[in-house]
Design a protein around this motif. Sequence first.
Motif, PDB file in Angstrom:
ATOM      1  N   UNK A  78       0.864  -1.702  -0.224  1.00 15.73           N
ATOM      2  CA  UNK A  78      -0.232  -0.245   0.015  1.00 15.73           C
ATOM      3  C   UNK A  78       0.662   1.395   0.080  1.00 15.73           C
ATOM      4  N   UNK A  79       0.486   2.233  -0.190  1.00 16.13           N
ATOM      5  CA  UNK A  79       0.499   3.635  -0.155  1.00 16.13           C
ATOM      6  C   UNK A  79       0.200   4.677   0.369  1.00 16.13           C
ATOM      7  N   UNK A  80       0.762   5.142   1.261  1.00 13.61           N
ATOM      8  CA  UNK A  80       0.423   6.520   2.568  1.00 13.61           C
ATOM      9  C   UNK A  80      -0.419   7.683   1.197  1.00 13.61           C
ATOM     10  N   UNK A  81      -2.587   8.078   1.797  1.00 13.54           N
ATOM     11  CA  UNK A  81      -2.342   8.461   0.589  1.00 13.54           C
ATOM     12  C   UNK A  81      -2.926  10.167   1.981  1.00 13.54           C
ATOM     13  N   UNK A  82      -3.517  10.788   1.481  1.00 15.46           N
ATOM     14  CA  UNK A  82      -3.986  11.711   2.385  1.00 15.46           C
ATOM     15  C   UNK A  82      -5.078  13.322   1.560  1.00 15.46           C
ATOM     16  N   UNK A  83      -5.699  13.447   2.697  1.00 19.40           N
ATOM     17  CA  UNK A  83      -7.309  14.369   2.455  1.00 19.40           C
ATOM     18  C   UNK A  83      -7.811  12.923   2.060  1.00 19.40           C
ATOM     19  N   UNK A  84      -8.433  12.041   2.851  1.00 14.88           N
ATOM     20  CA  UNK A  84      -9.459  10.757   2.447  1.00 14.88           C
ATOM     21  C   UNK A  84      -9.176  10.236   4.399  1.00 14.88           C
ATOM     22  N   UNK A  85      -8.895  11.088   5.276  1.00 18.56           N
ATOM     23  CA  UNK A  85      -9.157  10.874   6.648  1.00 18.56           C
ATOM     24  C   UNK A  85     -10.846   9.954   6.382  1.00 18.56           C
ATOM     25  N   UNK A  86     -10.840   9.072   7.148  1.00 21.24           N
ATOM     26  CA  UNK A  86     -10.058   8.294   8.151  1.00 21.24           C
ATOM     27  C   UNK A  86      -9.135   7.435   7.806  1.00 21.24           C
ATOM     28  N   UNK A  87      -9.142   7.520   6.381  1.00 19.94           N
ATOM     29  CA  UNK A  87      -8.452   5.619   5.244  1.00 19.94           C
ATOM     30  C   UNK A  87      -6.785   7.013   5.172  1.00 19.94           C
ATOM     31  N   UNK A  88      -5.471   5.821   5.205  1.00 23.40           N
ATOM     32  CA  UNK A  88      -4.258   7.074   5.493  1.00 23.40           C
ATOM     33  C   UNK A  88      -4.142   6.046   4.273  1.00 23.40           C
ATOM     34  N   UNK A  89      -4.169   5.273   4.476  1.00 20.88           N
ATOM     35  CA  UNK A  89      -3.322   4.096   3.039  1.00 20.88           C
ATOM     36  C   UNK A  89      -4.435   3.582   2.325  1.00 20.88           C
ATOM     37  N   UNK A  90      -3.560   3.571   0.263  1.00 26.16           N
ATOM     38  CA  UNK A  90      -4.500   2.636  -0.882  1.00 26.16           C
ATOM     39  C   UNK A  90      -4.025   1.808  -1.363  1.00 26.16           C
ATOM     40  N   UNK A  91      -4.355   0.648  -1.164  1.00 23.82           N
ATOM     41  CA  UNK A  91      -3.863  -0.358  -1.442  1.00 23.82           C
ATOM     42  C   UNK A  91      -2.824  -0.434  -3.149  1.00 23.82           C
ATOM     43  N   UNK A  92      -2.550  -1.263  -3.427  1.00 27.25           N
ATOM     44  CA  UNK A  92      -1.451  -0.829  -4.678  1.00 27.25           C
ATOM     45  C   UNK A  92      -2.219  -2.422  -5.450  1.00 27.25           C
ATOM     46  N   UNK A  93      -2.105  -1.718  -6.722  1.00 25.21           N
ATOM     47  CA  UNK A  93      -3.251  -2.641  -7.704  1.00 25.21           C
ATOM     48  C   UNK A  93      -1.809  -3.496  -8.801  1.00 25.21           C
ATOM     49  N   UNK A  94      -2.530  -4.285  -9.342  1.00 23.09           N
ATOM     50  CA  UNK A  94      -1.358  -5.158 -10.560  1.00 23.09           C
ATOM     51  C   UNK A  94      -1.752  -3.764 -11.756  1.00 23.09           C
ATOM     52  N   UNK A  95      -0.374  -3.557 -11.992  1.00 24.36           N
ATOM     53  CA  UNK A  95      -0.876  -2.708 -13.481  1.00 24.36           C
ATOM     54  C   UNK A  95      -1.562  -3.175 -14.450  1.00 24.36           C
ATOM     55  N   UNK A  96      -0.826  -4.496 -14.753  1.00 22.48           N
ATOM     56  CA  UNK A  96      -2.089  -4.920 -16.290  1.00 22.48           C
ATOM     57  C   UNK A  96      -3.029  -5.479 -16.298  1.00 22.48           C
ATOM     58  N   UNK A  97      -4.196  -5.814 -14.732  1.00 23.03           N
ATOM     59  CA  UNK A  97      -5.701  -5.546 -14.487  1.00 23.03           C
ATOM     60  C   UNK A  97      -5.724  -5.166 -13.910  1.00 23.03           C
ATOM     61  N   UNK A  98      -5.793  -3.842 -12.961  1.00 21.88           N
ATOM     62  CA  UNK A  98      -6.207  -2.983 -12.054  1.00 21.88           C
ATOM     63  C   UNK A  98      -6.642  -3.713 -11.044  1.00 21.88           C
ATOM     64  N   UNK A  99      -6.454  -4.546 -10.832  1.00 23.94           N
ATOM     65  CA  UNK A  99      -7.125  -5.574  -9.840  1.00 23.94           C
ATOM     66  C   UNK A  99      -6.547  -5.465  -7.996  1.00 23.94           C
ATOM     67  N   UNK A 100      -7.081  -5.355  -6.843  1.00 21.27           N
ATOM     68  CA  UNK A 100      -6.293  -5.809  -5.947  1.00 21.27           C
ATOM     69  C   UNK A 100      -4.612  -6.760  -5.539  1.00 21.27           C
ATOM     70  N   UNK A 101      -3.859  -6.088  -5.816  1.00 21.74           N
ATOM     71  CA  UNK A 101      -2.839  -7.509  -5.737  1.00 21.74           C
ATOM     72  C   UNK A 101      -3.063  -8.759  -4.680  1.00 21.74           C
ATOM     73  N   UNK A 102      -4.354  -8.357  -3.822  1.00 20.55           N
ATOM     74  CA  UNK A 102      -3.879  -9.612  -3.416  1.00 20.55           C
ATOM     75  C   UNK A 102      -5.179 -10.789  -3.635  1.00 20.55           C
TER      76      UNK A 102
END
Length: 153
Positions: free
Chosen positions: A52-76
């Motif tokens: 995940x990467x840190x994100x700002x301005x979306x409190x209470x959320x503080x991170x955004x999950x990485x997604x696979x570049x080729x599919x745009x889907x969650x890495x999990x």
Amino acid sequence: MGFKYPRNLTFTCSKCGLCCGDAARKKRHILLLESDAQQIAVQTKQQICAFAAETEGKEPYVYEMHKAAETGKCIFLRDNECTIYGARPLICRFYPFELTAAENGDACFGVTFECPGVACLGTPKGGKTLGESHFRTLLKLARDRHKQPSRSH
Ligand code: SF4
């Protein structure tokens, strides 16, 4: 404090993976609370920055999950199955519902019918009928998660 939720709905996850990443007309942001990120880090034995990467301005959320570049889907996501199901973030546990606070402070649950697993009661789709207890459980989950310690700057 009041509590509003959508009535006469049924829901069964069809494991289509739609909510786990970008769709044709929608870029999805899989946002994480600090407690979500900590739990995933423990379960996967990875540093938070690995998924995940840190994100700002979306409190209470503080991170955004990485997604696979080729599919745009969650890495999990693997074969439309969540590989961290037990530690999945709050936002995933809520889908296709979302919780907002009304001006008067009431807790309000909204629903998105983009999810193929949700339907109106009585339609042939069937599925589990969702009553007040389902949403009370989600509300308690949200409160418990928000109570957990936030990131120390
Ligand atoms: S954590 Fe699991 S449920 Fe949430 S988006 Fe990723 S694969 Fe889907």
